[in-house]
Design a protein around this motif. Sequence first.
Motif, short mmCIF file in Angstrom:
data_model
loop_
_atom_site.label_atom_id
_atom_site.label_comp_id
_atom_site.label_asym_id
_atom_site.label_seq_id
_atom_site.Cartn_x
_atom_site.Cartn_y
_atom_site.Cartn_z
N ALA A 29 0.85 -1.19 0.00
CA ALA A 29 0.00 0.00 0.00
C ALA A 29 0.88 1.24 0.00
O ALA A 29 1.94 1.27 0.64
N GLU A 113 -3.00 -1.18 4.14
CA GLU A 113 -3.45 0.19 3.90
C GLU A 113 -3.39 1.04 5.16
O GLU A 113 -2.94 2.19 5.11
N LYS A 148 -3.10 0.29 -3.68
CA LYS A 148 -2.93 -0.96 -2.94
C LYS A 148 -2.84 -2.11 -3.92
O LYS A 148 -3.45 -2.07 -4.99
#
Length: 170
Positions: A29, A113, A148
């Motif tokens: 990410a 993330e 991502k």
Amino acid sequence: MSNKLTHINQKGHAQMVDVSDKQVTIREATAMAVVSMKQSTLELILSGSNAKGDVLAVARIAGICAAKKCWDLIPLCHPLMLSTITVEFTPNEKNSTIEIKTLVKLDGKTGVEMEALTAASVTALTIYDMCKTVDRFIKIGEIQLLEKKGGKSGHWISDTQQSKRKLENA
């Protein structure tokens, strides 16, 4: 994509998502934040003249540490064995800003993330902390996930990142 809330059980109680049945894949990410400040503050940072020391070096370390501790800061995040964390800075003297870009990667069963976003946020907060005595009006903004990769949902790129890549390739 399911509309089911994954962090709420059938009784409506908060729960950590069970990832035991997920496959281990490479997950990555990228996130960003932008710190706006007075021109004189940016000059202090870039020249290494800030009284508190090397602002960007301290902020980079803070961001790396924050990604590693994300599970401890954000409820219901899994503790993860991150394989890499990078924090990069792009100063913009014209706009008196510093763009922070973070990258987090691992081989695992859940995405990274939140770790990338936490790294970007804490890096920005550290720049503020290191410079607040010379500039109380520093602004932190544009904190967002840029991209991502990995996992069941695959590859995702934000509108911001797509626009930037189109400009770079033009």
